[in-house]
Design a protein around this motif. Structure first.
Motif, PDB file in Angstrom:
ATOM      1  N   THR A 150      -3.238  -5.421   2.235  1.00  0.00           N
ATOM      2  CA  THR A 150      -1.958  -5.033   2.822  1.00  0.00           C
ATOM      3  C   THR A 150      -0.796  -5.101   1.832  1.00  0.00           C
ATOM      4  OG1 THR A 150      -1.758  -7.283   3.682  1.00  0.00           O
ATOM      5  CG2 THR A 150      -2.618  -5.618   5.174  1.00  0.00           C
ATOM      6  N   GLU A 151      -1.077  -5.270   0.553  1.00  0.00           N
ATOM      7  CA  GLU A 151       0.013  -5.233  -0.428  1.00  0.00           C
ATOM      8  C   GLU A 151       0.660  -3.849  -0.435  1.00  0.00           C
ATOM      9  OE1 GLU A 151      -1.610  -6.316  -4.174  1.00  0.00           O
ATOM     10  OE2 GLU A 151      -1.788  -8.445  -3.662  1.00  0.00           O
ATOM     11  N   GLU A 152       1.969  -3.830  -0.577  1.00  0.00           N
ATOM     12  CA  GLU A 152       2.673  -2.553  -0.625  1.00  0.00           C
ATOM     13  C   GLU A 152       2.414  -1.866  -1.970  1.00  0.00           C
ATOM     14  OE1 GLU A 152       6.762  -3.063   0.240  1.00  0.00           O
ATOM     15  OE2 GLU A 152       6.419  -3.755   2.290  1.00  0.00           O
ATOM     16  N   ASP A 153       2.714  -0.598  -1.995  1.00  0.00           N
ATOM     17  CA  ASP A 153       2.664   0.212  -3.214  1.00  0.00           C
ATOM     18  C   ASP A 153       1.251   0.497  -3.708  1.00  0.00           C
ATOM     19  OD1 ASP A 153       5.428   0.271  -3.225  1.00  0.00           O
ATOM     20  OD2 ASP A 153       5.557  -1.549  -4.429  1.00  0.00           O
ATOM     21  N   ASP A 159      -0.792   0.611   3.760  1.00  0.00           N
ATOM     22  CA  ASP A 159       0.589   0.987   3.499  1.00  0.00           C
ATOM     23  C   ASP A 159       0.675   2.464   3.086  1.00  0.00           C
ATOM     24  OD1 ASP A 159       3.298  -0.201   3.336  1.00  0.00           O
ATOM     25  OD2 ASP A 159       3.188   0.542   1.278  1.00  0.00           O
TER      26      ASP A 159
END
Ligand SMILES: [Fe+2]
Length: 528
Positions: A349-352, A407
């Motif tokens: 779920t880390e962004e980018d 994301d």
């Protein structure tokens, strides 16, 4: 357009201005040359590129693809000995001139364009002729000739003019054709369907070792080098049912992972036959062999990069965006800690994190929903709506799908939501499914953006597990082989699941397992 393929005379003005000499014995002659620089029309009267061939060079059949309203790519690859291990296709290391024709009738009484193209050993003696001077929304027949040998006749169809009124578009969606795990019977039936075109969403070949089963591709080992990949394509393309499908319809193709290596993403593979530092070289070989064997309009790759994402417009009725979800993707999350490709982890779920890469993501956002078409068909190789294969309280995401990129997925779906009527066409999962693509998958209160229709595999081993317990957006799952047909009309779209009785039997029957419809203006799919 980058001209890596031999040139065609787009005007058709050369018709009838050249003769054609027929070779005697094994010495095969063609009458004219054309530069393989892609820039010049073929010129009459001079025989340049001849070769001694050991037999009929058209064993891999013919194909067409990547149509425009006025032109078509015509493909073949010369291979008198398709499974020769020491030279690609059993061909000499020479240029060979090949005559091509395209006509409005299958007797070739009304030829509308013809020419001579040069098959180059640097590209596995493949040909990607751009046949121009065609009418929009029209059916044509094409063939190739070398000396005494004439190829099978292919049938194809151009696109309608952009913006032209179109009442109906019918296509089939094919994917996942592991040679060892079943026959290509689905393609025999697909060849008989009344279609405008076929969309292939990838896994056209598999790179695995051939095993010891009833059907074995060549070579026997896992493919790694360019000669390996070329031979693997040849061993698939001699299949008569796959040839029948190409002979009957134009194909629009993207790729998934097995055209290179299982579950590769960007420059990484979870495991494999070569060390990771050698992967770019392997990928370059795989991309080159894909290009050589697919009827594509794209320029030939000379590295481990080839942009295959592209869009096609069908009058005022529909547009197809074909995506590449492997080449530019970040590696799947937690690959070093999650066993068996399934799991969940904070990195997910880390962004980018990116699935499409910045350029393709921007291109998609600019393309989808632009212009006056009713339907945006999103050719999405890997499932978008999300599948949680867990049971009880434990989630289990397949992290190589969009579930490893939540994301990026929300960004992608938001772009897609700008279209009037997006419909997602998917492959990869080795099952037939109908799913709801919600704006925030797995979140309560999310809104439906598009239906997702997942095409069954042509022949690959079925997924088979029931994922309904933790996947509320799943409407139907069909554990069967076959393909999907999709008919778009101005006020509705119909998706039909065509499934085989028994993939191990080349003569097996096909039936319709389910039919779903979507009305223009409402993304809710309903079974009919
Ligand atoms: Fe597959």
């Amino acid at each position: 357009m980058n001209g890596k393929w031999p040139a065609a005379d787009a005007t058709g003005s050369t018709i009838g201005r050249r003769g054609f000499l027929v070779g005697s014995g094994a010495l095969l002659l063609a009458t004219a040359c054309s530069g393989d620089d892609g820039g010049s029309a073929s010129s009459p009267s001079t025989t340049l590129h001849t070769a001694r061939l050991s037999g009929d060079p058209f064993t891999l059949g013919v194909a067409s693809g990547d149509p425009t309203p006025g032109s078509m790519i015509l493909w073949t690859r010369l291979a008198p000995q398709p499974l020769a291990a020491d030279s690609p296709g059993g061909m000499p290391d020479d240029l060979v001139d090949v005559r091509w024709q395209i006509a409005t009738d299958d007797a070739f009484a009304a030829v509308v364009n013809e020419g001579v193209a040069t098959a180059d050993p640097d590209y596995g003696h493949s040909l990607h002729v751009e046949a121009g001077g065609l009418d929009p929304a029209a059916t044509y027949f094409y063939r190739f000739t070398v000396g005494d040998f004439t190829s099978a006749t292919g049938r194809t169809r151009t696109l309608p003019e952009e913006g032209a009124s179109l009442d109906r578009l019918t296509l089939a969606v094919a994917n996942c054709q592991w040679y060892e795990s079943g026959t290509f019977a689905a393609y025999r039936h697909l060849a008989e369907e009344d279609l405008d075109l076929v969309v292939h969403l990838g896994d056209y070949i598999y790179e695995y070792a051939a095993g010891t089963g009833a059907r074995q591709s060549a070579p026997a080992h896992e493919i790694v080098t360019l000669p390996d990949y070329r031979l693997r394509y040849a061993s698939y393309k001699v299949d008569p049912d796959l040839q029948a499908a190409h002979h009957a319809h134009p194909f629009l193709c993207t790729w998934d992972d097995h055209e290179v290596a299982n579950n590769y993403l960007g420059d990484t593979v979870p495991e494999g036959a070569v060390p990771v530092e050698q992967f770019p070289e392997r990928k370059a070989a795989a991309y080159r062999a894909w290009w050589e064997n697919i009827p594509t309009r794209l320029p030939a790759p000379d590295s481990d990069q080839l942009d295959v994402f592209q869009a096609f417009t069908f009058g005022d009725l529909a547009r197809l965006e074909l995506l590449d979800q492997r080449q530019y993707a970040d590696v799947a999350p937690c690959r070093d800690v999650v066993a068996d490709d399934y799991g969940d982890c904070a990195e997910r779920t880390e962004e980018d994190r990116t699935r499409l890469g910045a350029d393709q993501e921007a291109w998609f956002a600019e393309t989808v929903g632009q212009g006056d078409v009713t339907w945006d068909l999103v050719g999405n190789p890997v499932v978008l709506a999300g599948i949680d294969a867990g049971t009880g309280d434990e989630p289990a995401f397949y992290l190589d799908t969009w579930d490893g990129y939540p994301d990026a997925r929300v960004r992608f779906i938001a772009a897609m939501a700008e279209a009037d009527n997006p419909v997602v066409l998917t492959g990869d999962y080795h099952a037939g499914m109908v799913l709801d693509v919600n704006d925030r998958p797995f979140e309560a209160g999310a809104s439906l953006v598009a239906p997702e229709f997942m095409a069954p595999p042509i022949s690959s081993v079925l997924f088979d597990a029931d994922v309904s317990a933790r996947t509320p957006q799943l409407r139907q799952q069909l554990n069967a082989h076959g393909y999907l047909t999709v008919t778009a009309e101005p006020d509705r779209l119909t998706a039909t699941f065509r499934v085989l009785d028994d993939v191990t039997d080349a003569r097996t029957a096909i039936t319709t397992a389910a039919t779903w419809q979507v009305d223009a203006g409402d993304p809710t799919p309903r079974e009919v």
